[in-house]
Motif scaffolding. Structure first.
Motif, PDB file in Angstrom:
ATOM      1  N   SER A 194       3.769  11.247   2.486  1.00 52.62           N
ATOM      2  CA  SER A 194       3.512  10.028   1.716  1.00 52.62           C
ATOM      3  C   SER A 194       3.845   8.840   2.609  1.00 52.62           C
ATOM      4  N   ARG A 225       0.855  -1.180   0.000  1.00 55.54           N
ATOM      5  CA  ARG A 225       0.000   0.000   0.000  1.00 55.54           C
ATOM      6  C   ARG A 225       0.886   1.223   0.000  1.00 55.54           C
ATOM      7  N   THR A 226       0.567   2.176  -0.877  1.00 51.36           N
ATOM      8  CA  THR A 226       1.290   3.440  -0.853  1.00 51.36           C
ATOM      9  C   THR A 226       0.284   4.557  -1.038  1.00 51.36           C
ATOM     10  N   HIS A 280       5.822  -4.397  -4.835  1.00 46.27           N
ATOM     11  CA  HIS A 280       6.683  -4.189  -3.679  1.00 46.27           C
ATOM     12  C   HIS A 280       7.996  -3.524  -4.082  1.00 46.27           C
ATOM     13  N   ASP A 325      10.735   3.898  -4.256  1.00 51.55           N
ATOM     14  CA  ASP A 325       9.944   5.128  -4.348  1.00 51.55           C
ATOM     15  C   ASP A 325      10.783   6.307  -3.864  1.00 51.55           C
ATOM     16  N   ASP A 338      -2.950   8.470  -4.993  1.00 53.76           N
ATOM     17  CA  ASP A 338      -1.721   7.877  -5.497  1.00 53.76           C
ATOM     18  C   ASP A 338      -1.537   8.265  -6.945  1.00 53.76           C
ATOM     19  N   GLY A 341       3.937   4.211   2.868  1.00 54.48           N
ATOM     20  CA  GLY A 341       3.845   2.901   2.240  1.00 54.48           C
ATOM     21  C   GLY A 341       4.093   1.804   3.244  1.00 54.48           C
ATOM     22  N   MET A 368       7.734   0.065  -4.237  1.00 55.27           N
ATOM     23  CA  MET A 368       7.746   0.662  -2.904  1.00 55.27           C
ATOM     24  C   MET A 368       9.187   0.875  -2.420  1.00 55.27           C
TER      25      MET A 368
END
Length: 573
Positions: free
Chosen positions: A225, A44-45, A251, A257, A56, A227, A254
């Protein structure tokens, strides 16, 4: 327990699929030889807006879950055929055969991740995906006993140091970011506390689940932000948790990122089939929050991310492994049995037969007519259930259970003063397999007594003050893996004191869970009454009624009366 005959490792990724059910449950390629990977749900981000909204880069909607917009991962590779819809309810499948993925190759100075094979995804029940939650997968067919026996609970957490594992995860993530021309993330012990709490929670419940709105927790320190990634394995190879995340597109995004500049990691160990559970929370900040350190154990201006914790009464004196006794002939067979004391002082057990039904009443002891309270627990953790008895003359005694039936002669744990206390027993401490005793004195002060075996119980620590209760019960009310306290007040209201596995209850406003238990004269926490690992409480009420209230969903469900003749009988805890 059988030992592994050959190396076999199972790992699982958390891959959120709320946006796209087609991205459901996956099996992926292995990285370290004879290993298999099984994944469910996705990372989840979120990017947080000025008004607290979440969005997002993909712009996908949340489908009304209230969790904010989510970034769904690309469909991951599998190495097994799709499971037919309708077969089972868990969404898991037998483990695929071993496969190998090549190590990253280098083009010039930048590594390039290998292209995984394109194969169809496994089917997963949409209801599970919609709730952002799934049980850990079943062990492979033909797995050794050590992968297939036992069930998890708070007592399954192993209190071994995770310092080295957290440092490994941090270093591997930053090594990967630097190799991809990104700035390394820093570390924050407060953020790490958030991740560790969630790791303990999902490990103790054996559920793969993202924490709802984790970025709004005060320990997230107001990020711009956020994640979260989760993975579990059947070994303790922390570096391989990162390798799994790198092989999953969602993933991997993530880990790489560029918005994230701080992380915190939580690592939990259990004695069940999945021995390591890892949670990493990533956050992006415009200005780094105070207390940010260069690495776990590092320093921004002195101090470290791993200060030595102050000792508490929760600390275990020794490690107790889970017992495996056959309790068929024992006086009390399981945590689901219903135990009462009749008017003659006889102790009666009604063994659970499943689905809220109980077998014929059986006398298992006598001489308990002057007992104020009888509590059943595996006090010495040998597998057989024991009797912790609070007597009206002020004594506290222990009758140790015998697996082949009956109880040993009593030990005196306290010789006086216990008659004024209101008691509850259970696994309040997350890092200690032995049960502990919670006691409320007449002045409203709540104490935690550590389990010292058959020695005098005099050591204690204060948990809370200003508590008003005529009955206490210890049960995992909110289904987060930690024991809580239900405090029945004199007026029939019931307050919830939520636990976090540490001595003190959570500091928060106390929820009133119900207001109509004024006629309750006894409460007994029960497990496995409706299903494996289900939780609930039995209540002794007016008019000789005994009810069962299911708590497995984290709240009081509608009660059902338990059939039987209850006249002149009171509930044991």
């Amino acid at each position: 327990m059988n030992k592994f005959a050959a190396p076999a490792v199972v790992a699982m990724l958390c891959a959120l699929a709320l946006v796209s059910p087609a991205a459901g449950m996956y099996s992926g390629p292995t990285v370290d030889g004879p290993s298999v990977q099984v994944g469910a749900l996705g990372p989840r981000t979120v990017t947080l807006g000025p008004a607290g909204t979440a969005d997002d880069d993909g712009g996908a909607a949340d489908a009304g879950t209230g969790l904010g917009s989510l970034l769904a991962p690309a469909v991951e590779p599998v190495i097994t055929p799709a499971s037919p819809a309708g077969e089972g309810t868990s969404g898991t499948a037998a483990a695929p055969p071993a496969a190998t993925v090549a190590a990253p190759v280098t083009t010039g100075s930048e590594p390039v991740a290998p292209e995984p094979p394109s194969l169809p995804p496994l089917w997963a029940p949409e209801a599970e995906l919609a709730h952002n939650k799934t049980a850990a997968p079943a062990p492979p067919a033909g797995a050794p006993e050590s992968l297939t026996t036992g069930s998890l609970g708070t007592e399954a957490l192993v209190p071994d140091s995770n310092t080295a594992a957290i440092l490994t995860v941090f270093n591997e993530i930053n090594k990967y970011r630097v190799a991809n021309s990104l700035a390394p993330v820093k570390y924050h012990p407060t953020v790490a506390g958030l991740a560790q709490e969630w790791s303990n929670s999902i490990a103790s419940r054996e559920v793969i689940e993202h924490r709802a709105s984790f970025w709004t927790d005060p320990r997230a320190l107001n990020p711009t932000s956020a994640g979260e990634v989760i993975a579990i394995r059947t070994d303790r190879n922390a570096a391989m948790l990162v390798e799994w995340w790198k092989t999953s597109p969602g993933h991997n995004a993530m880990l790489l990122d560029p918005r994230f500049n701080v992380m915190g990691a939580g690592i939990s160990y259990t004695n069940s089939q999945y021995t390591i559970w890892g949670v990493v929370n990533f956050f992006g900040y415009t200005t780094l929050p105070a207390g940010t350190v260069t690495s776990p154990g590092g320093s921004s201006a002195g101090g470290g991310a791993f200060p030595a914790p102050a000792p508490t009464v929760c600390d275990p004196a020794v490690k107790h492994m889970p017992p495996t006794l056959d309790l068929t002939s024992a006086a009390i067979n399981s945590a689901a049995d219903l135990v009462t004391i009749n008017a003659s002082g006889q102790l009666i057990n009604r063994p659970s037969t499943g689905n809220r039904t109980f077998g014929a009443a059986k006398v298992i002891g006598s001489g308990f007519g002057t007992a104020k309270e009888v509590l059943t627990t595996d006090w010495d953790r040998d597998g057989a259930y024991d009797l912790l008895t609070q007597w009206n003359d002020g004594r506290l005694t222990l009758h140790r259970g015998i697996a082949t039936g009956g109880f040993q002669p009593s030990f005196t744990l306290g010789s006086g003063g216990w008659e004024t206390m209101t008691l509850a027993v259970g696994g309040w401490c997350a890092n200690n397999r032995l049960p502990q005793l919670v006691a409320l004195d007449a002045g409203g002060t709540l104490f935690l007594y550590p389990n010292v075996g058959v020695a005098d119980m005099s050591t204690r620590t204060q948990m809370a003050t200003g508590v008003s209760a005529r009955k206490l019960a210890m049960v995992d009310y909110d289904a987060d893996g930690f024991q809580d306290l239900l405090a029945i007040k004199p007026d029939g209201g019931v307050l919830l004191y939520r636990g976090a596995g540490t001595p003190a209850p959570r500091v928060e406003a106390r929820l009133t869970v119900t207001t109509d238990w004024a006629d309750v004269t006894g409460i007994r926490p029960l497990r496995d009454v409706t299903a494996l690992n289900s939780t609930g409480v039995a209540l002794r009420r007016a008019n000789d009624v005994v009810q069962y209230w299911n708590l497995s969903t984290g709240t009081l469900a509608s009660p059902s009366n338990i059939t039987g003749s209850w006249a002149g009988q009171r509930l044991a805890q």
